[in-house]
Design an enzyme around this catalytic site. Structure first.
Site, PDB file in Angstrom:
ATOM      1  N   GLU A 135       0.839  -1.210   0.000  1.00  0.00           N
ATOM      2  CA  GLU A 135       0.000   0.000   0.000  1.00  0.00           C
ATOM      3  C   GLU A 135       0.867   1.251   0.000  1.00  0.00           C
ATOM      4  OE1 GLU A 135      -0.061   2.031   2.915  1.00  0.00           O
ATOM      5  OE2 GLU A 135      -0.294   0.749   4.668  1.00  0.00           O
ATOM      6  N   ARG A 180       0.765  -2.536  12.159  1.00  0.00           N
ATOM      7  CA  ARG A 180       0.058  -3.451  11.260  1.00  0.00           C
ATOM      8  C   ARG A 180      -0.458  -2.736  10.020  1.00  0.00           C
ATOM      9  NH1 ARG A 180      -0.344  -8.233  13.757  1.00  0.00           N
ATOM     10  NH2 ARG A 180      -1.823  -9.034  12.213  1.00  0.00           N
ATOM     11  N   CYS A 201       7.388  -1.084  -2.208  1.00  0.00           N
ATOM     12  CA  CYS A 201       8.528  -1.983  -2.376  1.00  0.00           C
ATOM     13  C   CYS A 201       9.734  -1.630  -1.515  1.00  0.00           C
ATOM     14  CB  CYS A 201       8.931  -2.093  -3.842  1.00  0.00           C
ATOM     15  SG  CYS A 201       9.540  -0.568  -4.611  1.00  0.00           S
ATOM     16  N   HIS A 258      11.668   0.125  -9.196  1.00  0.00           N
ATOM     17  CA  HIS A 258      11.255  -0.983  -8.328  1.00  0.00           C
ATOM     18  C   HIS A 258      12.465  -1.594  -7.628  1.00  0.00           C
ATOM     19  CE1 HIS A 258       9.136  -4.294  -6.639  1.00  0.00           C
ATOM     20  NE2 HIS A 258       9.837  -5.186  -7.300  1.00  0.00           N
ATOM     21  N   ASP A 300      11.109 -11.175  -3.530  1.00  0.00           N
ATOM     22  CA  ASP A 300      10.453  -9.880  -3.707  1.00  0.00           C
ATOM     23  C   ASP A 300       9.099  -9.910  -3.014  1.00  0.00           C
ATOM     24  OD1 ASP A 300       9.485  -7.454  -4.485  1.00  0.00           O
ATOM     25  OD2 ASP A 300       9.697  -7.769  -6.638  1.00  0.00           O
TER      26      ASP A 300
END
Length: 276
Positions: A47, A72, A77, A114, A129
Site C-alpha cells: 500500500e 500493522r 517496495c 522498483h 520480492d
C-alpha cells in the site's frame, strides 16, 4: 548493511504468523526463505497510503518496524523489501538488492523505480520480492535463465536478455507477460532512498495523489486503484467494481488487512474521486 542487528525478530515473526514450533527453526536454507517469503506477502499488504496522504516515507528500520510490524500497516517496495532484507540479514542469509524497470504496464521504457532482493542459498541465487503487490511471486524464484516455477496456481519464470538483464515473467491465460527487468548490479540502502524520493514526491510518480492497495493472495489477488477494486483468480477470471468513499476505509481494513486511525480514514475519504 540492512540493520538486521536492530530488528525485533520475534515481533516480526508474530506479525507474519510464523511459529517456530509449528513452522520450523529458522536456518540459512531454502525452506526457511520460502516459508518467510510466503508468510510475509500473506500478512503485510502492499500500500502507498502515506504517499497518497502527502506524508514522508522514511526507510530506517525503526520506522519500518513501527509501521509495518507494530501498527500493522503495509508499505510499498522500498519499505517491504528493506524490512525483509533486515530479517534475512539477521538470520544470516547473504542478501543483495537490485533495481528494476517495471514492464507490467506495457512497452513504455520506464525508469528504474522498483526494488527487489537477491538471496544466495547453497551457492544458488534466488529472486526474493515481497514488495511487487498483487502481481508478485508468493515465494522466491530461482534466478537462472529459463527457470519456471508454479506457486499455488500462479506460474512465474525468469529469462536473461542481452547485457545480462534478468526478466521476471508471469504466465497468464493469454501467454507470458513481463513483470519487470533488472541488471545484475547490487544496490544499497542509499539507492533505495533515492528511488523512494522519486516515487514518493515526483509529480510523475503513479503513487502520488491516489490510493493504491494490493494483495497477492494464493487463490485470489486483489488490487485497489483510486476507486476501482480489481480481483483476479488462478483460472484467469477477473472482475472490477467501483468503491464508494464511504466504504473505502472499511474495504482497506477487511480486504487488505490495513489498520487505519481516524485521521487516515478521513484523509483517504477526501482522496476519493467523489470526495468524502
Amino acid at each position: 548493511m540492512w540493520s538486521g542487528d536492530e530488528l525485533d525478530l520475534d515481533a516480526y515473526l508474530a506479525r507474519i504468523g510464523y511459529d517456530v514450533d509449528r513452522d520450523g527453526e529458522l536456518a540459512i536454507d531454502l525452506r526457511t526463505l520460502t516459508a518467510l517469503h510466503r508468510a510475509h506477502v500473506r500478512s503485510i499488504p502492499f500500500e502507498n497510503l502515506d504517499v497518497a496522504l502527502g506524508r514522508k516515507v522514511p526507510l530506517d528500520l525503526k520506522t519500518l518496524q513501527g509501521k509495518l510490524v507494530e501498527r500493522r500497516r503495509g508499505g510499498y517496495c522500498y519499505e517491504q523489501n528493506s524490512l525483509f532484507a533486515a530479517v534475512l540479514e539477521r538470520i544470516g542469509f547473504p542478501v543483495a538488492a537490485r533495481g528494476a524497470r517495471n514492464r507490467s504496464r506495457g512497452t513504455a521504457l520506464t525508469p528504474v523505480t522498483h526494488a527487489l532482493l537477491v538471496v544466495t542459498v547453497d551457492g544458488g541465487q534466488w529472486l526474493a520480492d515481497v514488495g511487487f503487490g498483487w502481481q508478485g511471486p508468493l515465494e522466491p524464484v530461482p534466478l537462472r535463465d529459463g527457470a519456471r516455477v508454479e506457486q499455488g496456481g500462479w506460474t512465474f519464470g525468469v529469462d536473461v536478455e542481452d547485457e545480462g538483464i534478468h526478466v521476471l515473467r508471469s504466465l497468464r491465460p493469454q501467454g507470458w507477460t513481463d513483470l519487470y527487468a533488472f541488471a545484475p548490479q547490487s544496490l544499497y540502502p542509499g539507492d533505495f532512498t533515492v528511488m523512494n524520493h522519486y516515487s514518493s514526491s515526483h509529480p510523475l510518480s503513479r503513487f502520488i495523489g491516489q490510493v493504491v492497495a494490493q494483495r497477492p493472495g494464493a487463490d485470489v489477488r486483489r488490487a485497489l486503484l483510486r476507486d476501482t477494486l480489481s480481483t483476479v483468480r488462478t483460472d484467469g477470471t477477473a472482475e472490477e467494481r467501483k468503491v464508494t468513499a464511504g466504504e473505502l476505509a472499511g474495504l482497506l481494513e477487511t480486504d487488505f488487512g490495513i489498520e487505519l486511525d481516524d485521521e487516515e480514514r478521513a484523509g483517504l475519504e477526501r482522496l476519493h474521486p467523489t470526495g468524502a
